[in-house]
Motif scaffolding. Sequence first.
Motif, PDB file in Angstrom:
ATOM      1  N   UNK A 236      41.860  48.735  80.699  1.00  0.00           N
ATOM      2  CA  UNK A 236      41.639  48.197  82.043  1.00  0.00           C
ATOM      3  C   UNK A 236      42.677  47.127  82.372  1.00  0.00           C
ATOM      4  N   UNK A 237      43.031  46.308  81.400  1.00  0.00           N
ATOM      5  CA  UNK A 237      44.093  45.319  81.615  1.00  0.00           C
ATOM      6  C   UNK A 237      45.405  46.011  81.988  1.00  0.00           C
ATOM      7  N   UNK A 238      45.700  47.111  81.316  1.00  0.00           N
ATOM      8  CA  UNK A 238      46.918  47.863  81.608  1.00  0.00           C
ATOM      9  C   UNK A 238      46.854  48.456  83.013  1.00  0.00           C
ATOM     10  N   UNK A 239      45.688  48.925  83.417  1.00  0.00           N
ATOM     11  CA  UNK A 239      45.506  49.464  84.757  1.00  0.00           C
ATOM     12  C   UNK A 239      45.751  48.386  85.813  1.00  0.00           C
ATOM     13  N   UNK A 240      45.269  47.187  85.549  1.00  0.00           N
ATOM     14  CA  UNK A 240      45.487  46.073  86.478  1.00  0.00           C
ATOM     15  C   UNK A 240      46.978  45.761  86.583  1.00  0.00           C
ATOM     16  N   UNK A 241      47.682  45.768  85.453  1.00  0.00           N
ATOM     17  CA  UNK A 241      49.135  45.499  85.468  1.00  0.00           C
ATOM     18  C   UNK A 241      49.879  46.592  86.226  1.00  0.00           C
ATOM     19  N   UNK A 242      49.490  47.837  86.002  1.00  0.00           N
ATOM     20  CA  UNK A 242      50.189  48.959  86.630  1.00  0.00           C
ATOM     21  C   UNK A 242      50.102  48.887  88.152  1.00  0.00           C
ATOM     22  N   UNK A 243      48.957  48.456  88.653  1.00  0.00           N
ATOM     23  CA  UNK A 243      48.774  48.369  90.110  1.00  0.00           C
ATOM     24  C   UNK A 243      49.080  46.973  90.657  1.00  0.00           C
ATOM     25  N   UNK A 244      49.568  46.090  89.775  1.00  0.00           N
ATOM     26  CA  UNK A 244      49.955  44.733  90.176  1.00  0.00           C
ATOM     27  C   UNK A 244      48.796  44.004  90.886  1.00  0.00           C
ATOM     28  N   UNK A 245      47.680  43.965  90.182  1.00  0.00           N
ATOM     29  CA  UNK A 245      46.468  43.381  90.757  1.00  0.00           C
ATOM     30  C   UNK A 245      45.940  42.189  89.956  1.00  0.00           C
ATOM     31  N   UNK A 246      46.810  41.551  89.198  1.00  0.00           N
ATOM     32  CA  UNK A 246      46.358  40.438  88.362  1.00  0.00           C
ATOM     33  C   UNK A 246      45.740  39.315  89.187  1.00  0.00           C
ATOM     34  N   UNK A 247      46.161  39.202  90.439  1.00  0.00           N
ATOM     35  CA  UNK A 247      45.614  38.145  91.298  1.00  0.00           C
ATOM     36  C   UNK A 247      44.351  38.593  92.037  1.00  0.00           C
ATOM     37  N   UNK A 248      43.939  39.848  91.857  1.00  0.00           N
ATOM     38  CA  UNK A 248      42.788  40.381  92.587  1.00  0.00           C
ATOM     39  C   UNK A 248      41.616  40.774  91.678  1.00  0.00           C
ATOM     40  N   UNK A 249      41.893  41.074  90.428  1.00  0.00           N
ATOM     41  CA  UNK A 249      40.859  41.558  89.519  1.00  0.00           C
ATOM     42  C   UNK A 249      40.609  40.517  88.429  1.00  0.00           C
ATOM     43  N   UNK A 250      39.344  40.151  88.247  1.00  0.00           N
ATOM     44  CA  UNK A 250      38.985  39.156  87.242  1.00  0.00           C
ATOM     45  C   UNK A 250      37.907  39.708  86.322  1.00  0.00           C
ATOM     46  N   UNK A 251      38.147  39.574  85.021  1.00  0.00           N
ATOM     47  CA  UNK A 251      37.161  39.980  84.028  1.00  0.00           C
ATOM     48  C   UNK A 251      36.365  38.752  83.614  1.00  0.00           C
ATOM     49  N   UNK A 252      35.053  38.825  83.751  1.00  0.00           N
ATOM     50  CA  UNK A 252      34.190  37.671  83.520  1.00  0.00           C
ATOM     51  C   UNK A 252      33.635  37.615  82.104  1.00  0.00           C
TER      52      UNK A 252
END
Length: 369
Positions: A236-252
């Motif tokens: 899932x972290x890789x998926x977030x990086x691929x779509x450049x969403x590090x500023x939009x997706x947060x894992x709690x």
Amino acid sequence: MKVALYNLTTTVLTGGIETFNWEVGRELDRRGHEVHIYGGNSTLPAKYPLAVFTYPYRSRDQFPGFGMRFQKMAERWSMARNCSEDLRKRKYDVIIIHKPYDIPWILRVAKQSKSKVVFCSGGTEFFPGYGWLVKRLDFFTACSSFNAGQIEDYCGIRPKVLYNGVDTETFRPLTVNRSLKAELLPSADARVIFSAARLKRFKGFHHVIEAVAKLKTEFPDFFYLIAGEGNYRTELDECVRRFQLADRVKFLGNVPHHLLPQYYSFANVAVFPSLHLETFGISIAEAMSCGVPVIGSDSGGIPEVIGDAGILCAPGNSDQLADGIRVILSDQKIQQTIGQQGRERILNRLTWQHTVDKLESYLQMIHPM
């Protein structure tokens, strides 16, 4: 009526079966039944002040690797040998179990103590001899019509349906927890997509991340929060990086179950995109009970939970997920309407009181009160 709610993990873990036993046990106790909880030795505190009996057992990883079914059965039988005598001596009217691995020895105990045996299925843990065993039960339930159909397809026996419930006092609409929201998000006006489940591939969170990517320019003020832990986090972290969403997706990480309503208080939509044929969907029901509009997969038992009080999407279809999220984020009135409909559906159909009403009617068939 004297009832034993038997399941090794009730006192060891937290989850669907464990919640069922504690909540059903509490409600049966409130109605004047004598209720005993059986489980494995653990340091977890009892959830409610019921009579609890715990016994030593060997965890499944201590047994030879002859397959997961063998290890699960060996684990459960390791506890069974320590508590069989107590179950016999206490002479229950009804013993309720949840795992098919417990059926053989419970039937033996019940024959000696003249107890009735009720098996409440929540899945499809089939094995050779399953059909032969369930024919010898006094009563057999499944957690959804879908699950009942799975069992009927396998062994020709269709159980009665007994839906799980929701604690609607804990899971209820709350005033927005602004301090918690401020800890997590940069703006008090930020809109939130929320999911809560184990981080497993079959939960389908990577498809929600893809849907978020499709919507990020259309809705610059929303975030996707994911509560849970699991072995799919790296992917899932890789998926977030691929779509450049590090500023939009947060894992709690892991959020204690009883604190989830605080997060739902500021969620605009809750998404449960399972790729697996889930037999019920208790997390979905809890979000609905909090008045949050839900989007779920149109598969398994999930449609029985959501009904017409939410949005259903084809499993694995990020376009449909994006469309559903768009509908809810674009119109506050629609958001409020769907949220209210979800809460009403739970209150009218899926409380623990409803579950125990139905359970008592089933018990009356095999042991008149």
